[in-house]
Scaffold this motif. Structure first.
Motif, short mmCIF file in Angstrom:
data_model
loop_
_atom_site.label_atom_id
_atom_site.label_comp_id
_atom_site.label_asym_id
_atom_site.label_seq_id
_atom_site.Cartn_x
_atom_site.Cartn_y
_atom_site.Cartn_z
N PHE A 309 0.86 -1.18 0.00
CA PHE A 309 0.00 0.00 0.00
C PHE A 309 0.89 1.23 0.00
O PHE A 309 2.12 1.13 0.10
CB PHE A 309 -0.96 -0.01 1.20
N LYS A 310 0.29 2.40 -0.14
CA LYS A 310 1.05 3.66 -0.18
C LYS A 310 0.67 4.53 1.00
O LYS A 310 -0.48 4.52 1.46
CB LYS A 310 0.78 4.42 -1.47
N VAL A 311 1.64 5.30 1.47
CA VAL A 311 1.40 6.30 2.51
C VAL A 311 1.83 7.65 1.97
O VAL A 311 2.98 7.81 1.54
CB VAL A 311 2.17 5.97 3.81
N TYR A 312 0.92 8.61 1.97
CA TYR A 312 1.19 9.94 1.42
C TYR A 312 1.30 10.95 2.55
O TYR A 312 0.44 11.01 3.43
CB TYR A 312 0.06 10.34 0.45
N TYR A 313 2.39 11.73 2.53
CA TYR A 313 2.63 12.78 3.53
C TYR A 313 2.42 14.14 2.87
O TYR A 313 3.28 14.61 2.11
CB TYR A 313 4.05 12.68 4.10
N PRO A 314 1.28 14.80 3.14
CA PRO A 314 0.98 16.06 2.44
C PRO A 314 1.95 17.21 2.75
O PRO A 314 2.15 18.08 1.91
CB PRO A 314 -0.44 16.42 2.94
N SER A 315 2.55 17.23 3.95
CA SER A 315 3.38 18.38 4.32
C SER A 315 4.59 18.53 3.39
O SER A 315 4.98 19.64 3.05
CB SER A 315 3.86 18.26 5.77
N ASN A 316 5.19 17.40 2.97
CA ASN A 316 6.33 17.49 2.05
C ASN A 316 6.06 16.79 0.71
O ASN A 316 6.96 16.65 -0.11
CB ASN A 316 7.59 16.90 2.69
N ARG A 317 4.81 16.35 0.53
CA ARG A 317 4.35 15.71 -0.71
C ARG A 317 5.22 14.50 -1.07
O ARG A 317 5.56 14.28 -2.24
CB ARG A 317 4.31 16.72 -1.86
N MET A 318 5.55 13.72 -0.07
CA MET A 318 6.33 12.50 -0.29
C MET A 318 5.41 11.28 -0.20
O MET A 318 4.41 11.29 0.53
CB MET A 318 7.43 12.37 0.77
N VAL A 319 5.77 10.23 -0.95
CA VAL A 319 5.02 8.98 -0.94
C VAL A 319 5.94 7.86 -0.45
O VAL A 319 7.07 7.74 -0.92
CB VAL A 319 4.47 8.63 -2.34
N GLU A 320 5.41 7.08 0.47
CA GLU A 320 6.20 5.98 1.04
C GLU A 320 5.60 4.65 0.59
O GLU A 320 4.39 4.44 0.69
CB GLU A 320 6.14 6.10 2.58
N ASP A 321 6.45 3.78 0.07
CA ASP A 321 6.00 2.44 -0.31
C ASP A 321 5.98 1.56 0.94
O ASP A 321 6.98 1.50 1.68
CB ASP A 321 6.96 1.81 -1.34
N SER A 322 4.87 0.91 1.19
CA SER A 322 4.75 0.07 2.38
C SER A 322 4.26 -1.32 1.99
O SER A 322 3.57 -1.49 0.98
CB SER A 322 3.78 0.69 3.39
N LYS A 323 4.60 -2.31 2.83
CA LYS A 323 4.22 -3.68 2.54
C LYS A 323 4.05 -4.45 3.84
O LYS A 323 4.83 -4.27 4.76
CB LYS A 323 5.29 -4.34 1.67
N LEU A 324 3.04 -5.31 3.91
CA LEU A 324 2.77 -6.09 5.10
C LEU A 324 3.12 -7.56 4.94
O LEU A 324 2.82 -8.37 5.80
CB LEU A 324 1.30 -5.96 5.50
N GLN A 325 3.73 -7.91 3.82
CA GLN A 325 4.06 -9.31 3.56
C GLN A 325 5.08 -9.79 4.59
O GLN A 325 6.07 -9.13 4.90
CB GLN A 325 4.63 -9.48 2.17
N GLY A 326 4.86 -10.97 5.15
CA GLY A 326 5.79 -11.55 6.10
C GLY A 326 5.62 -11.05 7.52
O GLY A 326 6.33 -11.49 8.43
N LEU A 327 4.67 -10.12 7.74
CA LEU A 327 4.46 -9.60 9.09
C LEU A 327 3.38 -10.40 9.83
O LEU A 327 2.45 -10.88 9.21
CB LEU A 327 4.06 -8.13 9.05
#
Length: 327
Positions: A309-327
């Motif tokens: 899934f993706k996480v978007y941070y509006p303050s600096n307009r950055m996108v973080e790639d996230s994954k829950l596989q193996g958790l």
């Protein structure tokens, strides 16, 4: 009026996905009533700043305000100061899948100490669409999700939940825009999770000075299948796709028999002026591409892509790639 004959035997296609019904610029020469085309290209993308320079603070985006939120210095300041704000974006949230619910539980546990501003949950909300029990099953699935949310009071009280229906969720076939999930399906969930919004597809989100468009549709494959000519480099399909959407100023630049549109609401599919972010919830591989000051995000299919899934941070307009596989 004389008919114009086209000769396009020798031609070059600039980058993009060229489908029927899209606007093109044709380059060539005119001779003996024949337009000899040697290159096709898309209209140049007009950045939002250029559009605003012409139209001022007119609100094209929608909402109650007559002026665009981008004009507010106070909102811009709040947006930059709130560095903890984040949007969690998930597509194909199959609520009838035990494994998906387990991963959502893991996610909520991880975020309970610092709840996100908003969870954007896109359909399809069922792994087995259609059938006489679909509505009943979806109600039960939403009840199970509400149970998970209520187990984390910090998230229940602090986060917003936006639900965007998918093409196989209960609703009127494949026509766009799609209405929200029916109220009788979501009533109990909304009572238990007051900060939830069941919205249309596509929908628009205004956060401080940012304009965000969300659409849940498998557009990339649909546009590739209906291309007049596929780009030579298949590795770069997401860039071709993003350029096409932004240069056309429309979310579905396809013939109506491929992607039917409810004509009275076609304006809901327009992306002019270019918004700050477009979330394309598509089953295609995840991507994050910036073009003309517009951030285009595809979280990919949650169950099919190893629970990414993706996480978007509006303050600096950055996108973080996230994954829950193996958790």
């Amino acid at each position: 009026m004389n008919p114009l004959n086209l000769n396009t035997i020798l031609h070059q296609f600039h980058s993009g996905l060229y489908t029927e019904s899209c606007f093109v610029l044709a380059e060539g020469w005119y001779e003996d009533s024949v337009f000899h085309v040697n290159a096709f290209g898309f209209p140049p993308i007009e950045p939002s700043s250029t559009t605003r320079a012409y139209y001022g603070n007119v609100n094209f985006f929608g909402g109650p305000s007559t002026t665009a939120v981008k004009a507010s210095a106070k909102l811009k300041q709040l947006e930059e100061e709130n560095e903890d704000a984040m949007f969690v974006i998930i597509s194909d949230m199959w609520l009838d899948s035990v494994e998906v619910l387990e991963k959502i539980q893991t996610m909520f546990s991880g975020y309970s100490a610092m709840p996100p501003t908003c969870f954007i949950f896109c359909g399809n909300f069922s792994s087995a669409p259609y059938g006489k029990n679909q509505v009943k099953s979806l109600k039960e699935s939403l009840k199970a999700l509400a149970d998970l949310i209520c187990e984390h009071p910090s998230i229940q009280s602090s986060s917003r939940f936006v639900f965007v229906p998918g093409p196989e969720d209960p609703g009127p076939s494949t026509i766009l825009p799609r209405p929200p999930l029916a109220e009788h399906i979501t009533e109990e969930f909304r009572q238990r999770v007051p900060f939830s919004v069941f919205t249309t597809n596509p929908c628009r989100i205004q956060y401080c000075s940012q304009e965000i468009v969300v659409i849940r549709e498998d557009l990339v494959n649909k546009m590739c299948r209906n291309c007049v000519r596929l780009p030579s480099s298949n590795l770069d399909i997401p860039n071709h796709f993003v350029k096409t959407i932004l240069s056309q100023g429309h979310l579905t630049p396809l013939p109506l028999y491929v992607s039917p549109v409810y004509w009275a609401y076609d304006y809901a599919l327009r992306v002019y002026p270019v918004p700050d972010a477009i979330i394309f919830a598509d089953k295609y591989d995840p991507f994050s591409i910036s073009n003309s000051d517009c951030l285009c995000i595809n979280p990919g299919s949650f169950p099919r892509s190893g629970f990414s899934f993706k996480v978007y941070y509006p303050s600096n307009r950055m996108v973080e790639d996230s994954k829950l596989q193996g958790l």
